[in-house]
Design a protein around this motif. Structure first.
Motif, PDB file in Angstrom:
ATOM      1  N   LEU A 157     -12.323  64.312 -12.498  1.00  7.44           N
ATOM      2  CA  LEU A 157     -12.026  64.505 -13.927  1.00  7.44           C
ATOM      3  C   LEU A 157     -11.255  65.798 -14.149  1.00  7.44           C
ATOM      4  O   LEU A 157     -10.462  65.924 -15.086  1.00  7.44           O
ATOM      5  CB  LEU A 157     -13.326  64.534 -14.741  1.00  7.44           C
ATOM      6  CG  LEU A 157     -14.073  63.210 -14.794  1.00  7.44           C
ATOM      7  CD1 LEU A 157     -15.397  63.389 -15.529  1.00  7.44           C
ATOM      8  CD2 LEU A 157     -13.240  62.133 -15.465  1.00  7.44           C
ATOM      9  N   PRO A 188     -17.054  58.545 -30.115  1.00  4.03           N
ATOM     10  CA  PRO A 188     -16.443  59.029 -28.878  1.00  4.03           C
ATOM     11  C   PRO A 188     -17.504  59.547 -27.915  1.00  4.03           C
ATOM     12  O   PRO A 188     -18.538  60.051 -28.340  1.00  4.03           O
ATOM     13  CB  PRO A 188     -15.516  60.153 -29.340  1.00  4.03           C
ATOM     14  CG  PRO A 188     -16.020  60.561 -30.667  1.00  4.03           C
ATOM     15  CD  PRO A 188     -16.765  59.406 -31.266  1.00  4.03           C
ATOM     16  N   VAL A 189     -17.241  59.374 -26.625  1.00  4.95           N
ATOM     17  CA  VAL A 189     -18.121  59.955 -25.615  1.00  4.95           C
ATOM     18  C   VAL A 189     -17.452  61.249 -25.187  1.00  4.95           C
ATOM     19  O   VAL A 189     -16.317  61.235 -24.717  1.00  4.95           O
ATOM     20  CB  VAL A 189     -18.248  58.999 -24.413  1.00  4.95           C
ATOM     21  CG1 VAL A 189     -19.206  59.594 -23.378  1.00  4.95           C
ATOM     22  CG2 VAL A 189     -18.709  57.629 -24.863  1.00  4.95           C
ATOM     23  N   LYS A 190     -18.124  62.372 -25.416  1.00  4.17           N
ATOM     24  CA  LYS A 190     -17.510  63.672 -25.116  1.00  4.17           C
ATOM     25  C   LYS A 190     -17.980  64.165 -23.757  1.00  4.17           C
ATOM     26  O   LYS A 190     -19.189  64.220 -23.504  1.00  4.17           O
ATOM     27  CB  LYS A 190     -17.892  64.709 -26.189  1.00  4.17           C
ATOM     28  CG  LYS A 190     -17.498  64.302 -27.601  1.00  4.17           C
ATOM     29  CD  LYS A 190     -16.075  64.718 -27.933  1.00  4.17           C
ATOM     30  CE  LYS A 190     -15.780  64.438 -29.403  1.00  4.17           C
ATOM     31  NZ  LYS A 190     -14.399  64.084 -29.666  1.00  4.17           N
ATOM     32  N   LEU A 191     -17.048  64.561 -22.955  1.00  9.61           N
ATOM     33  CA  LEU A 191     -17.391  65.059 -21.641  1.00  9.61           C
ATOM     34  C   LEU A 191     -18.233  66.336 -21.741  1.00  9.61           C
ATOM     35  O   LEU A 191     -19.098  66.604 -20.916  1.00  9.61           O
ATOM     36  CB  LEU A 191     -16.106  65.342 -20.857  1.00  9.61           C
ATOM     37  CG  LEU A 191     -16.267  65.399 -19.352  1.00  9.61           C
ATOM     38  CD1 LEU A 191     -16.855  64.099 -18.826  1.00  9.61           C
ATOM     39  CD2 LEU A 191     -14.937  65.679 -18.706  1.00  9.61           C
ATOM     40  N   ALA A 192     -17.977  67.100 -22.804  1.00  8.63           N
ATOM     41  CA  ALA A 192     -18.705  68.354 -22.983  1.00  8.63           C
ATOM     42  C   ALA A 192     -20.217  68.125 -23.016  1.00  8.63           C
ATOM     43  O   ALA A 192     -20.995  69.013 -22.650  1.00  8.63           O
ATOM     44  CB  ALA A 192     -18.240  69.029 -24.264  1.00  8.63           C
ATOM     45  N   VAL A 194     -14.004  58.112 -22.546  1.00  5.23           N
ATOM     46  CA  VAL A 194     -14.628  59.427 -22.378  1.00  5.23           C
ATOM     47  C   VAL A 194     -13.547  60.461 -22.640  1.00  5.23           C
ATOM     48  O   VAL A 194     -12.481  60.433 -22.004  1.00  5.23           O
ATOM     49  CB  VAL A 194     -15.206  59.595 -20.956  1.00  5.23           C
ATOM     50  CG1 VAL A 194     -15.796  60.985 -20.781  1.00  5.23           C
ATOM     51  CG2 VAL A 194     -16.254  58.526 -20.702  1.00  5.23           C
ATOM     52  N   GLU A 195     -13.826  61.348 -23.589  1.00  4.20           N
ATOM     53  CA  GLU A 195     -12.811  62.324 -23.972  1.00  4.20           C
ATOM     54  C   GLU A 195     -13.148  63.717 -23.462  1.00  4.20           C
ATOM     55  O   GLU A 195     -14.306  64.042 -23.258  1.00  4.20           O
ATOM     56  CB  GLU A 195     -12.662  62.351 -25.493  1.00  4.20           C
ATOM     57  CG  GLU A 195     -11.927  61.134 -25.982  1.00  4.20           C
ATOM     58  CD  GLU A 195     -11.937  60.980 -27.490  1.00  4.20           C
ATOM     59  OE1 GLU A 195     -12.544  61.834 -28.171  1.00  4.20           O
ATOM     60  OE2 GLU A 195     -11.353  59.998 -27.958  1.00  4.20           O
ATOM     61  N   GLY A 196     -12.106  64.517 -23.296  1.00  2.16           N
ATOM     62  CA  GLY A 196     -12.327  65.919 -22.978  1.00  2.16           C
ATOM     63  C   GLY A 196     -12.094  66.285 -21.527  1.00  2.16           C
ATOM     64  O   GLY A 196     -12.297  67.431 -21.145  1.00  2.16           O
ATOM     65  N   ALA A 197     -11.684  65.314 -20.688  1.00  6.70           N
ATOM     66  CA  ALA A 197     -11.429  65.666 -19.291  1.00  6.70           C
ATOM     67  C   ALA A 197     -10.046  66.301 -19.167  1.00  6.70           C
ATOM     68  O   ALA A 197      -9.155  66.013 -19.962  1.00  6.70           O
ATOM     69  CB  ALA A 197     -11.504  64.412 -18.418  1.00  6.70           C
TER      70      ALA A 197
END
Ligand code: SRM
Ligand SMILES: Cc1cc2nc3c(=O)[nH]c(=O)nc-3n(C[C@H](O)[C@H](O)[C@H](O)COP(=O)(O)OP(=O)(O)OC[C@H]3O[C@@H](n4cnc5c(N)ncnc54)[C@H](O)[C@@H]3O)c2cc1C
Ligand code: SF4
Ligand code: FES
Lengths: 819, 116
Positions: B113, A807-811, B28-31
């Protein structure tokens, strides 16, 4: 580059269809000018009948609005008749003096109605039935007058008679032949039709010639029809529907050779290479067609040549007819009258109003005539066009396709009998009304178009037959193209067969090479052709063509089945349905560790772990330490087994170990569609081998092999292939059969459909009679599967793109200012 | 004089172009707006949109990319990558997001985002 000038004479169905096809292929090549004698934009002539019957309005049947012409830069001259073609100066001249020069000319002038040369045929109140004007005249007459006579008991005549009757007129049909629709029906079906129409109040005079039309006393308007025997029938309106003839006057005057139509070759070119012709005005290989399905095929080919792609040919069409307006189901196709060298199978139940006749020649269906129950028309027509042997179906042929097993749409099999709110497509929730509306309002003609527009039959496909019937009912003919010619997808006109052949003959190993070679219309294909070409490449050139994961459906790319919520299911392989305590323990551990919400026994004798996050897949595979079950692939799925003689008191053969051997031999085998096998130890057949792609049944003296069964959308019992003695033979014969399917099947075609397309005799010939051929097939299979890597345990070797699981994490992202 | 960046000039450096297969996508995760699909077409143009099919929420990032379109893996709707709109006859929009590619790195807009 300066555009060339294309002039189209005739603003009708075939001409404008050609322009539409041309715009799709090459919108920039021409500056298009269209002349139409009628004051309307192109409309759907077929729907004049519902307009006459009062079911639709003229505005509903317009196919291309005036805006369409202007948006596509087409100069349209309505209400102008072209009166001359000057082939030397390359221009056409219209009745109002308009002159239009051309580089290419397309003649699509349709037909002119045949007006009987009898006295009085020029009286007011005598008309033909061809266009909107005629229809409006009929509607106006029906409001004012009482008696109508229709001359001609063909399709057009009956539709006119029916419409006028529905508008309250008293209608008599005068027909020269001995029975109605003599070109579409045999005498038996025609007499049933006549009785039905008589019960609705229509009157008929058969085997009757018209002598003259006479005026009302003291008026300049028709008043009666006089028959050869002297009878006089009152007539305030006379509709001539005695036939049509190709409208060739203009072409003839311009010196183009005509012979019951403008002569054209297989590219729809006339004798003048700059001049093309399509539609009812054309004579191709001695045939003039009067139904739109073949005309649209001509349009497609003609457009291809106008676009200078030069790759398709029109070789003629087989047509079928379906009467649409009178509320009677009837269908005919091919040589339904029978004749020398043919056999007929008939079923007649006059009380129930059902009559069916099938005509066979050399075990092939060559003609069909159905009255009352036409549910199987589309199916018979398919068998007829495919010209496949029906030996294996013969006993049940008469009972139709539904007799062969069906699921999923409540046993509906008569499109006509369905109400508008009845569901047709169970996958996409499309009802009959929606489909009918789309066909009428959006001017759809083919199954493909209905799919695109409504989604009906676009998913599992089990309602395809129903949708075809609805199309036929609305349009009056069968629009599904001959399957042998069906294009692979919207990106090309080439068929699956063409693509397979080109790949093989030209030793193509890359997708782009295929698309370039075959002049694809899109730069890199679509979601339909990409997976198909990818499969054709790797199955034709194993160990040579490189697999392209981006051309595979997600399941085959992630090696797990995507679920509706975006998680995945994992089905580890259990060879032959056998497992061990250690495997079960590992499965249990994985289920706990990854909090798998559902653990389920599948219908394929193994265990499914459902609801796994994509990023966990590689860890799950590693922890399971079991091979991939390929439950996601167009590939070998399972080999189901029963316990067999290792334990069972009835067992005659060791089915478990046979199953394991087969499954190991076929591990990692990709195929046009999924492949399932089963092995039973005795004819009690507890492994259900009778509905598998390959079913093996142990008997005392050896093994019986069955092929092309299917337990899915349409249950089909597998057919007996042969009986063999040894385990090695089972492997060789099953393997050879599967390799034949792998090499010659079309993508997404299950073995049952493959065998029904090529014929079981062909399969038997290739596998049973041709020993060397069989061994060669088997060897090619073994070669192709050599070293087939397990995508779970050797992901790298199997070309699995592992990046997708990270996964590509925005964090982790860094902020930056970019202006 | 120091310049204060306008908030729409603030971009997040999310991943390397080479991390996305040609004719493929990454999520892309976490937005705040939920998962985002970043696509790379065959001509190497990069597109981004919410990873939710307007039909029934299917993960578009898992579809087959062809031309400037992606076919949803669940029921085969086609979505235009440029506009994030469903291709006719279907209608709906997944929600297009701005993308910048600089020196091989892919940037998404911080405000977008965050759903601003
Ligand atoms: C898991 C399983 C149901 C179960 O819980 O038992 C299953 C699940 C699915 N089946 Fe099946 N089929 C399962 C056994 C069957 C069987 C029975 C069998 O294999 O013995 C059949 C009928 C036999 C046959 O295929 O001839 C069956 C006929 C179908 C069909 C119709 C195929 C046809 O040609 O008619 C489809 C649709 C398709 O493949 O296009 C399908 C498609 C599917 C898919 C893959 C739908 C999809 O494309 O996403 C389902 C995946 C569910 C998921 O979310 O994971 N499934 N499916 C079974 C897996 C067996 C295995 O161990 O691999
Ligand atoms: C009432 C009715 C019902 C039908 N039902 C069915 C059915 O159910 N199924 C089916 O498959 N088919 C049906 N047909 C037949 C189908 O409509 C025709 O086969 C089809 O329209 C022929 O297309 P075309 O382009 O060759 O001719 P047309 O559609 O007739 O187009 C030719 C056009 O050219 C124009 N034209 C002719 N000469 C000139 C000139 N010199 N200058 C300018 N313009 C000119 C004509 O005015 C006409 O508009 C039906 C026909 C009718 C009349
Ligand atoms: S598992 Fe098979 S039968 Fe069940 S819903 Fe899915 S496709 Fe239909
Ligand atoms: S969720 Fe995308 S097509 Fe259904």
């Amino acid at each position: 580059m300066k555009r060339m000038k294309l002039v189209v004479i005739g603003n009708g169905m075939a001409g404008i269809r050609t322009v539409e096809e041309l715009l799709k292929l090459s919108p920039e090549t021409y500056e298009v000018t269209v002349f139409g004698a009628e004051p309307w934009p192109n409309y759907n002539r077929i729907l004049l009948s519902p307009v006459l019957a009062g079911e639709q309005d003229v505005n509903d049947i317009i196919l291309n609005s005036l805006e369409w012409y202007s948006e596509n830069g087409i100069r349209l001259h309505t209400g102008k008749t072209v009166t001359a073609i000057d082939r030397i100066r390359r221009e056409v001249i219209a009745d109002d003096g308009t002159v239009a020069p051309y580089d290419r000319l397309l003649i699509a002038t349709g037909s002119v109605p045949f007006i009987l040369p009898v006295p009085g045929s020029d009286l007011p109140g005598v008309i033909a039935y061809r266009d909107i004007k005629d229809t409006e005249t009929m509607i106006a007459a029906a409001a004012k007058w009482r008696h109508a006579v229709v001359i001609g008991g063909g399709l057009l005549g009956l539709e006119a008679a029916n419409g006028l009757k529905q508008r309250g007129m008293d209608v008599t049909v005068v027909h020269l032949a001995g029975w109605l629709l003599e070109r579409q029906l045999d005498p038996m079906a025609a007499s049933l039709l006549q009785k039905n129409l008589e019960a609705k109040g229509l009157k008929f005079r058969l085997t009757t010639q018209t002598e003259a039309l006479v005026a009302r006393t003291g008026e300049n308007r028709v008043g009666a029809v006089v028959l050869r025997d002297g009878t006089e029938i009152p007539a305030d309106l006379v509709v001539m529907a005695a036939g049509i003839k190709p409208n060739t006057a203009l072409a003839e005057a311009a010196g183009l050779p005509c012979q019951r139509g403008i002569l054209v070759n297989d590219t729809l070119q006339t004798f003048d290479p700059r001049v093309y012709a399509v539609g009812e005005c054309v004579s191709h290989r001695g045939m003039a067609y009067g139904l739109v399905a073949p005309l649209f095929e001509q349009a497609r080919v003609c457009a291809n040549h106008l676009a200078m792609m030069g790759i398709s040919r029109y070789t003629g069409s087989v047509t079928s007819t379906k009467l649409k307006v009178t509320g009677v189901d009837l269908f005919s196709a091919g040589s339904f009258m029978g004749g020398e060298g043919t056999e007929e199978i008939t079923l007649s139940d006059p009380t129930a109003g059902v009559y069916k006749k099938l005509v066979l020649r050399e075990d092939r269906l060559v003609g069909v005539c159905l009255y009352g129950d036409t549910a199987d028309g589309a199916w018979y027509f398919k068998l007829l066009r495919e010209a496949r042997k029906v030996t294996d179906l013969r006993d049940t042929l008469m009972f139709g396709e539904n007799n062969m097993g069906d699921t999923g749409h409540e046993g509906h099999n008569k499109a006509m009998a369905m109400s508008d709110s009845d569901e047709v497509c169970g996958c996409n929730g499309v009802n009959k009304g929606t489909i009918v509306k789309a066909i009428k309002e959006q001017g759809l003609f083919t199954l493909e178009e209905v799919r695109k527009c409504t989604k009906a039959s676009g998913s599992c496909g089990s309602c395809t037959g129903l949708v075809e019937q609805i199309l036929m009912n609305v349009l009056g003919t069968d629009y599904s193209e001959a399957p042998a010619k069906k294009a692979l997808c919207g990106c090309t006109d080439h068929s699956h067969e063409d693509v397979r052949r080109v790949i093989r003959e030209n030793h193509l190993v890359a997708q782009q090479a295929v698309r370039d070679f075959m002049e694809w219309r899109t730069p890199n294909g679509c979601a339909t052709c990409r997976p198909a070409i990818n499969y054709y490449l790797i199955s034709t050139w194993p160990h040579e063509a490189r697999d392209d994961p981006q051309s595979r459906f997600i399941n085959e790319r992630a090696h797990a089945n995507i679920q509706k919520d975006g998680t995945y299911s994992v089905v580890p392989r259990m060879w032959g349905g056998l497992t061990t305590a250690a495997e079960l323990r590992r499965i249990a551990d994985v289920a706990e560790k990854y909090q798998v919400p559902t653990v389920k026994l599948t219908g394929g004798q193994r265990i499914d772990l459902l609801g796994i996050k994509k990023e966990d897949l590689p860890d799950v595979w590693r922890d399971l330490q079991m091979p991939s079950g390929h439950a996601y692939g167009k590939s070998l799925r399972t080999v189901k087994t029963c316990v067999g003689n290792e334990h069972c008191r009835f067992g005659t053969q060791a089915s478990m170990s046979m199953g394991v051997d087969l499954e190991k031999m076929l591990f990692g085998m990709y195929s046009p569609h999924k492949v399932k096998l089963a092995v039973s130890g005795c004819p009690r057949n507890c492994a259900e081998a009778g509905i598998k792609d390959v079913g093996v049944i142990g008997v005392d003296s050896g093994w019986e092999i069955y092929v092309a069964g299917n337990g899915g959308i349409k249950t089909e019992v597998a057919q007996f292939l042969c009986k063999v003695k040894t385990r090695e033979e089972v492997m060789e014969y099953s393997g050879a059969f599967l390799q034949l399917y792998r090499e010659e099947g079309w993508y997404l075609e299950r073995t049952v459909h493959f065998v029904s397309r090529v014929g079981m005799e062909v399969v038997k010939r290739r596998i049973l009679e041709d020993k060397e051929g069989r061994q060669a097939l088997y060897e090619r299979l073994v070669f192709a599967l050599q070293g087939a890597p397990d995508p779970w345990r050797s992901s790298e070797d199997a070309g699995v793109d592992l990046r997708q699981f990270r996964p590509v994490k925005l964090a982790d992202a860094r902020e930056e200012v970019l202006s | 004089m120091t310049q204060v960046a306008a908030s729409h000039d603030i971009w997040l450096d999310v991943l390397d172009l080479e991390e996305i297969p040609v004719c493929g996508a990454r999520v892309v995760e976490g937005a705040a707006i939920g998962p985002v699909a970043v696509f790379r077409a065959e001509d190497h143009t990069v597109f981004a949109m919410r990873d939710q099919c307007p039909h029934k929420g299917g993960p578009l990032s898992q579809g087959i990319v062809h031309g400037h379109q992606v076919t949803c893996p669940l029921h085969g709707w086609n979505i235009c990558l440029e506009s994030a709109q469903a291709v006719a006859p279907d209608t709906g929009c997944a929600g297009r997001l701005s993308v910048r590619v600089e020196h091989g790195r892919i940037y998404l807009s911080r405000d977008e985002l965050a759903g601003l």
